[in-house]
Design an enzyme around this catalytic site. Structure first.
Site, PDB file in Angstrom:
ATOM      1  N   HIS A 156       0.846  -1.190   0.000  1.00  0.00           N
ATOM      2  CA  HIS A 156       0.000   0.000   0.000  1.00  0.00           C
ATOM      3  C   HIS A 156       0.882   1.240   0.000  1.00  0.00           C
ATOM      4  O   HIS A 156       0.745   2.107  -0.856  1.00  0.00           O
ATOM      5  CB  HIS A 156      -0.927  -0.020   1.218  1.00  0.00           C
ATOM      6  CG  HIS A 156      -1.809   1.182   1.339  1.00  0.00           C
ATOM      7  ND1 HIS A 156      -2.791   1.298   2.302  1.00  0.00           N
ATOM      8  CD2 HIS A 156      -1.861   2.355   0.650  1.00  0.00           C
ATOM      9  CE1 HIS A 156      -3.400   2.462   2.183  1.00  0.00           C
ATOM     10  NE2 HIS A 156      -2.842   3.125   1.194  1.00  0.00           N
TER      11      HIS A 156
ATOM     12  N   GLU B 114       0.612   7.909  -3.551  1.00  0.00           N
ATOM     13  CA  GLU B 114       1.459   7.651  -2.388  1.00  0.00           C
ATOM     14  C   GLU B 114       2.687   8.552  -2.382  1.00  0.00           C
ATOM     15  O   GLU B 114       3.077   9.075  -1.333  1.00  0.00           O
ATOM     16  CB  GLU B 114       1.872   6.176  -2.352  1.00  0.00           C
ATOM     17  CG  GLU B 114       0.745   5.234  -1.989  1.00  0.00           C
ATOM     18  CD  GLU B 114       0.222   5.467  -0.576  1.00  0.00           C
ATOM     19  OE1 GLU B 114       1.043   5.626   0.337  1.00  0.00           O
ATOM     20  OE2 GLU B 114      -1.010   5.502  -0.394  1.00  0.00           O
TER      21      GLU B 114
ATOM     22  N   HIS C  47       3.125  11.179   0.571  1.00  0.00           N
ATOM     23  CA  HIS C  47       4.057  10.741   1.610  1.00  0.00           C
ATOM     24  C   HIS C  47       5.532  10.826   1.225  1.00  0.00           C
ATOM     25  O   HIS C  47       6.387  10.600   2.089  1.00  0.00           O
ATOM     26  CB  HIS C  47       3.754   9.291   2.000  1.00  0.00           C
ATOM     27  CG  HIS C  47       2.385   9.082   2.555  1.00  0.00           C
ATOM     28  ND1 HIS C  47       2.003   9.530   3.797  1.00  0.00           N
ATOM     29  CD2 HIS C  47       1.288   8.467   2.020  1.00  0.00           C
ATOM     30  CE1 HIS C  47       0.742   9.199   4.024  1.00  0.00           C
ATOM     31  NE2 HIS C  47       0.283   8.557   2.964  1.00  0.00           N
TER      32      HIS C  47
END
EC number: 4.6.1.21
Length: 268
Positions: free
Chosen positions: A78, A152, A156
């Protein structure tokens, strides 16, 4: 589109000599004063089941999901989430806001917000084709119409200035280490079965010690509960080394899976 993205990447790998792209050191160029990463791994069959149960639009990676010989392969990537940097916390940001907004947190880092409803609107990551091919094998939502890797990285990774190959290569490596651990074997051996949290914790402890069980957060959905995600807290200064008993930090909550849960199998 997904098939084209993957096939092009695989072709590139066949034409290039093997390199250590997934072994590049992961190093923050800014906001590097954080103590941990959270490695988020999906139990892919459970994730797809949860999307189905909540009447979400079916993603390509769920629609095309098939059985595999090695059931541990359903443990997929993930993301990899840096913890709250001290320099950001000093500006009044708490953990809850940091986890919600990541690199878009205000007043800093204040990058454009990455939205889960529009993941393909996030910028391209700049991944090499070689790393993209490796990532596509363990992150089913990468590329195609899902664009999980863009989301992502935007949320992040971008504000830390991570090299994209190092960032995603680290995820690929850690995913493989977990799959090959006693915890990964436990998931594969109990595919489609109801298991206890105690037995899962015991499997994790066999590889990395009983004291590190607290580094793991399990997320479940449904009734009876089925596993959807595993989050593992890893020390920031240990991220570039193979996992060991000294790699982990405890999490504040063990998750919502309760005493027993199902290791969901493919299909609805």
């Amino acid at each position: 589109m997904k098939a084209f993205w993957r096939n092009a990447a695989l072709l590139a790998v066949s034409l290039l000599p093997f390199s250590s792209a997934n072994a590049l050191a992961l190093q923050a160029k800014q906001y590097g004063d954080f103590d941990r990463y959270v490695l988020a791994l999906s139990w892919q069959t459970g994730f797809c089941q949860s999307q189905h149960d909540r009447n979400r639009n079916e993603r390509d990676e769920c629609r095309l999901q098939t059985e595999t010989t090695n059931k541990a392969d359903f443990l997929t990537v993930h993301g990899l989430w840096p913890g709250l940097p001290k320099s950001v916390a000093a500006r009044g940001v708490d953990e809850r806001r940091w986890m919600r907004f990541g690199c878009a947190t205000r007043p800093i880092p204040n990058l454009p917000e990455a939205r889960a409803s529009r993941m393909c609107s996030s910028p391209e990551t700049g991944l090499s084709l070689e790393t993209a091919a490796k990532l596509s094998e363990v992150m089913p939502g990468a590329g195609g119409r899902s664009c999980l890797e863009r989301y992502e990285y935007a949320k992040h990774g971008a504000c830390f200035g991570f090299d994209p190959d190092a960032y995603f290569g680290t995820m690929v490596r850690l995913n493989q280490e977990i799959k090959e651990s006693e915890a990964g074997k436990f998931l594969a051996d109990n595919y489609g079965k109801t298991v206890s949290r105690r037995d899962f914790d015991a499997a994790f402890a066999k590889s990395w010690g009983k004291e590190n069980v607290k580094a793991v957060k399990l997320t479940c959905q449904g009734n009876p509960a089925y596993l959807t995600e595993i989050q593992i807290s890893i020390k920031a200064d240990a991220i570039n080394a193979p996992l060991s008993a000294n790699s982990f930090l405890p999490q504040p909550h063990p998750g919502n899976c309760g005493k027993t849960f199902v290791i969901d199998k493919a299909g609805y």
